[in-house]
Design a protein around this motif. Structure first.
Motif, short mmCIF file in Angstrom:
data_model
loop_
_atom_site.label_atom_id
_atom_site.label_comp_id
_atom_site.label_asym_id
_atom_site.label_seq_id
_atom_site.Cartn_x
_atom_site.Cartn_y
_atom_site.Cartn_z
N THR A 87 2.35 -18.79 9.26
CA THR A 87 3.19 -17.70 9.76
C THR A 87 3.04 -16.46 8.89
N VAL A 88 3.10 -16.65 7.58
CA VAL A 88 2.99 -15.51 6.65
C VAL A 88 1.62 -14.85 6.77
N MET A 89 0.57 -15.64 6.89
CA MET A 89 -0.77 -15.06 7.02
C MET A 89 -0.89 -14.23 8.30
N ALA A 90 -0.32 -14.72 9.40
CA ALA A 90 -0.37 -13.97 10.66
C ALA A 90 0.42 -12.66 10.55
N VAL A 91 1.59 -12.71 9.92
CA VAL A 91 2.40 -11.49 9.74
C VAL A 91 1.68 -10.51 8.82
N LEU A 92 1.04 -11.01 7.76
CA LEU A 92 0.31 -10.13 6.86
C LEU A 92 -0.89 -9.48 7.53
N GLN A 93 -1.56 -10.20 8.41
CA GLN A 93 -2.68 -9.60 9.14
C GLN A 93 -2.19 -8.46 10.05
N ASP A 94 -1.05 -8.67 10.71
CA ASP A 94 -0.47 -7.60 11.53
C ASP A 94 -0.11 -6.39 10.66
N PHE A 95 0.53 -6.65 9.52
CA PHE A 95 0.93 -5.59 8.60
C PHE A 95 -0.29 -4.84 8.09
N GLN A 96 -1.35 -5.56 7.78
CA GLN A 96 -2.59 -4.98 7.27
C GLN A 96 -3.20 -4.04 8.30
N LYS A 97 -3.22 -4.43 9.57
CA LYS A 97 -3.77 -3.58 10.62
C LYS A 97 -2.92 -2.34 10.86
N GLU A 98 -1.59 -2.51 10.85
CA GLU A 98 -0.70 -1.39 11.10
C GLU A 98 -0.81 -0.31 10.03
N ASN A 99 -0.97 -0.73 8.78
CA ASN A 99 -0.97 0.23 7.66
C ASN A 99 -2.37 0.55 7.15
N LYS A 100 -3.40 0.10 7.86
CA LYS A 100 -4.80 0.43 7.58
C LYS A 100 -5.25 0.00 6.18
N TYR A 101 -4.91 -1.22 5.80
CA TYR A 101 -5.44 -1.82 4.57
C TYR A 101 -6.61 -2.70 4.96
N TYR A 102 -7.53 -2.93 4.02
CA TYR A 102 -8.66 -3.79 4.37
C TYR A 102 -8.63 -5.14 3.65
N SER A 103 -7.83 -5.28 2.60
CA SER A 103 -7.73 -6.58 1.94
C SER A 103 -6.44 -6.64 1.12
N TYR A 104 -6.12 -7.84 0.67
CA TYR A 104 -4.99 -8.03 -0.23
C TYR A 104 -5.28 -9.17 -1.18
N ARG A 105 -4.53 -9.20 -2.28
CA ARG A 105 -4.67 -10.28 -3.26
C ARG A 105 -3.29 -10.63 -3.79
N TYR A 106 -3.15 -11.85 -4.24
CA TYR A 106 -1.87 -12.31 -4.78
C TYR A 106 -1.73 -11.85 -6.22
N LEU A 107 -0.59 -11.25 -6.54
CA LEU A 107 -0.32 -10.84 -7.92
C LEU A 107 0.30 -11.97 -8.71
N ARG A 108 1.04 -12.83 -8.03
CA ARG A 108 1.64 -14.02 -8.63
C ARG A 108 1.43 -15.20 -7.69
N PRO A 109 1.45 -16.40 -8.23
CA PRO A 109 1.34 -17.55 -7.32
C PRO A 109 2.57 -17.61 -6.40
N GLU A 110 2.36 -18.17 -5.22
CA GLU A 110 3.47 -18.31 -4.28
C GLU A 110 4.54 -19.23 -4.87
N SER A 111 5.76 -19.04 -4.41
CA SER A 111 6.85 -19.86 -4.94
C SER A 111 7.74 -20.36 -3.81
N GLN A 112 8.42 -21.46 -4.08
CA GLN A 112 9.36 -22.03 -3.13
C GLN A 112 10.70 -22.19 -3.84
N LYS A 113 11.77 -21.90 -3.09
CA LYS A 113 13.09 -21.98 -3.69
C LYS A 113 14.04 -22.66 -2.71
N LEU A 114 14.77 -23.65 -3.19
CA LEU A 114 15.77 -24.34 -2.39
C LEU A 114 17.14 -23.78 -2.78
N PHE A 115 17.97 -23.43 -1.79
CA PHE A 115 19.29 -22.88 -2.08
C PHE A 115 20.23 -23.18 -0.93
N ARG A 116 21.50 -22.90 -1.14
CA ARG A 116 22.51 -23.04 -0.09
C ARG A 116 22.98 -21.66 0.33
#
Length: 134
Positions: A87-116
């Motif tokens: 889902t995130v990759m699909a949203v990022l591809q849409d965002f990339q096309k809308e704002n005319k970027y050609y690539s992206y890279r991760y600045l930090r590793p992805e994270s997961q958080k559990l909360f209430r």
């Protein structure tokens, strides 16, 4: 000869000052620039590409630095890491096309958080911090 060199140097300096853009001393323009420089926009994509009906995607975008923080949030019992990443990759591809970027890279590793949440339900949040390139 020295007078001619001095005259040419002075004319060059004067032409440089004449072509220079005037500096604004307006404090409102400086405040506006500072506000735009540090502004972060929260974007909720129209097309979220989610197969999970409880999921939502949110983007925090800093245009001056071309940086994005993206969040995928859903209930803990319906969370699937693979679906979150797709889902995130699909949203990022849409965002990339809308704002005319050609690539992206991760600045930090992805994270997961559990909360209430405020209703006491367990939720899982997947997030990533990215830098886009033009």
């Amino acid at each position: 000869m020295k007078k001619i060199i001095t005259l040419l140097t002075c004319l060059t300096v004067l032409c440089g000052f004449a072509m220079a853009e005037p500096v604004s001393d307006d404090p409102f323009e400086r405040e506006k620039f500072e506000a735009e420089k540090t502004s972060t926009y929260v974007i909720i994509p129209e097309e979220q590409h989610c197969t999970d009906k409880n999921a939502s995607v949110k983007i925090e975008y800093s245009p001056i630095y071309d940086e994005v923080r993206i969040y995928y949030e859903t209930l803990y019992v319906t969370y699937d890491r693979g679906e979150a990443m797709n889902t995130v990759m699909a949203v990022l591809q849409d965002f990339q096309k809308e704002n005319k970027y050609y690539s992206y890279r991760y600045l930090r590793p992805e994270s997961q958080k559990l909360f209430r949440d405020d209703r006491g339900q367990k939720k899982m949040q997947w997030s990533a911090y990215l830098k886009f390139d033009r």
